[in-house]
Each structure stands twice: as C-alpha cells, then as structure tokens.
Design a protein around this motif. Structure first.
Motif, PDB file in Angstrom:
ATOM      1  N   UNK A 256       0.867  -1.288  -0.016  1.00  0.00           N
ATOM      2  CA  UNK A 256       0.008  -0.040  -0.017  1.00  0.00           C
ATOM      3  C   UNK A 256       0.720   1.363   0.038  1.00  0.00           C
ATOM      4  N   UNK A 257       1.763   1.317   0.728  1.00  0.00           N
ATOM      5  CA  UNK A 257       2.621   2.404   1.070  1.00  0.00           C
ATOM      6  C   UNK A 257       3.581   2.443  -0.428  1.00  0.00           C
ATOM      7  N   UNK A 258       4.061   1.499  -0.805  1.00  0.00           N
ATOM      8  CA  UNK A 258       4.991   1.748  -2.051  1.00  0.00           C
ATOM      9  C   UNK A 258       4.120   2.116  -3.412  1.00  0.00           C
ATOM     10  N   UNK A 259       2.895   1.561  -3.456  1.00  0.00           N
ATOM     11  CA  UNK A 259       2.052   1.824  -4.664  1.00  0.00           C
ATOM     12  C   UNK A 259       1.668   3.614  -4.327  1.00  0.00           C
ATOM     13  N   UNK A 260       1.281   3.752  -3.418  1.00  0.00           N
ATOM     14  CA  UNK A 260       0.914   5.260  -3.139  1.00  0.00           C
ATOM     15  C   UNK A 260       1.970   6.207  -3.635  1.00  0.00           C
ATOM     16  N   UNK A 261       3.401   5.757  -2.972  1.00  0.00           N
ATOM     17  CA  UNK A 261       4.677   6.339  -3.367  1.00  0.00           C
ATOM     18  C   UNK A 261       4.856   6.736  -4.911  1.00  0.00           C
ATOM     19  N   UNK A 262       4.660   5.434  -5.513  1.00  0.00           N
ATOM     20  CA  UNK A 262       4.766   5.396  -6.769  1.00  0.00           C
ATOM     21  C   UNK A 262       3.869   6.355  -7.644  1.00  0.00           C
ATOM     22  N   UNK A 263       2.460   6.382  -7.265  1.00  0.00           N
ATOM     23  CA  UNK A 263       1.396   7.168  -7.729  1.00  0.00           C
ATOM     24  C   UNK A 263       1.978   8.653  -7.699  1.00  0.00           C
TER      25      UNK A 263
END
Length: 201
Positions: A111-118
């Motif tokens: 969740x944190x990684x995908x948010x950071x990527x977005x």
C-alpha cells in the motif's frame, strides 16, 4: 433408493470446500489478494501501453526533422520509457502469495509503495504536461500548415496561441491523468486500505 432419501443424504454431507472458504482467515486472504491482483494486472497493462506510446514518439522523432518537435517529443519519449520502467519495477515488487502470519505487513508495504509510486508519477507529470502541450501544438502546426516550426512560430500570434493552448491543456491533462489513475489504481487502493484496517481489528 427414493428421491427423498438421496436428497437427504446429499444435504447431510458436509461441503468441505465451502466450509474451508468460509473460514475467516481464508476470507481475509481472498479479499486482500483481490485488489492487489487487480492493481498488478493494471500496472502491466499500463506498462505495455506506455511502451507502445514510446514507440509512436520514436517514429515522430524520426519522421519530423524539426529540432523543436524532436526536443519536446524526445523528452516525452524519455519520460514515457521511465514511466514504463518504474511501473514494471513496482509490478515485480508486488507479491500476491505470502504467509498468513506476514500478510498484514506485506499488504501495508504494498500500500505504501504503490501510493509512493502514484505520487511520483503525478509529480513528474506536472513537469511533462507543458512540454507535451507545446510539442503537440508545434507538431500540429507543421502537419496542418505544411511548414517548418520556425515559419509557423515566426508570427507573434502563434506564440500567444501556444500560451493559451498550454494553459488550457495542462490542467486538462493533469485532471484526466488523475481520473485515469484513480480508475486503474486509486479505487483498488481504497479497497486494499479497508482490508488492511479490517485485518487490524
């Protein structure tokens, strides 16, 4: 054997598959995997489209011999390749099969990684949208008028038109990208966040 007895025997047999699926741990596992699987699939689709678009940019760079359009489209090409590469890295980073005892930790990490990527994609987009608008404007002018960029942009009115078009297209591009991102990833992230909260209870 009567129909009534056959039906009774069937009804009395335990449905082991259904029972196993109804176990809380299995239900959680199925629910939490679903949004991640969808996000991962959409990332792969996103990367494929990005590479195809990058190929289109490359053809434009080759076909139109004007340094202004080549500069703008070249930057777009590099950005698109980078976007595809970073998306594929994030795609590979998502693991769908994890032990139950580390499921919550893995979901939070994703969740944190995908948010950071977005957010990273959004920040890069703010820089790239004006270049995209300017490149598209000049490219459209050369195709429509059959003249070079220098000839088209020699008139002051064209510079005014370029500023107006850029001012209109940049916000449109930003909000369109935001909407597409939400459809492809954001709404599934919301489900993932809710599942994480449920696992914490």
């Amino acid at each position: 054997m009567s129909i009534e007895k056959t039906w009774k025997d069937i009804d009395e047999q335990p449905d082991e598959v259904l029972a196993s699926l109804l176990k809380p741990r299995v239900l959680h596992h199925l629910q939490t995997k679903s949004p991640l699987a969808t996000i991962k699939k959409n990332m792969l689709i996103n990367s494929i489209w990005a590479l195809l678009i990058a190929l289109g940019y490359l053809l434009i760079i080759i076909y139109f011999p004007f340094w202004q359009t080549r500069l703008c489209i070249g930057i777009l090409f590099l950005f698109t390749v980078w976007a595809a590469y970073s998306t594929l890295l994030e795609y590979r980073n998502i693991r769908l099969s994890v032990p139950d005892n580390s499921l919550l930790e893995e979901l939070e990490r994703n969740y944190q990684n995908i948010n950071r990527w977005i957010q990273q994609q959004k920040r890069a987009g703010i820089f790239i949208y004006p270049i995209s608008a300017a490149g598209g404007f000049m490219l459209g002018g050369t195709v429509g008028a059959g003249k070079s960029v220098d000839e088209i942009m020699s008139k002051p009115v064209m510079w005014i038109a370029l500023v107006i078009v850029t001012a209109i297209l940049v916000p449109c591009g930003f909000y369109l990208a935001k909407w597409l991102t939400h459809r492809a990833f954001g709404r599934h992230l919301e489900v993932l966040k809710q599942n994480i909260e449920d696992l914490k209870k």
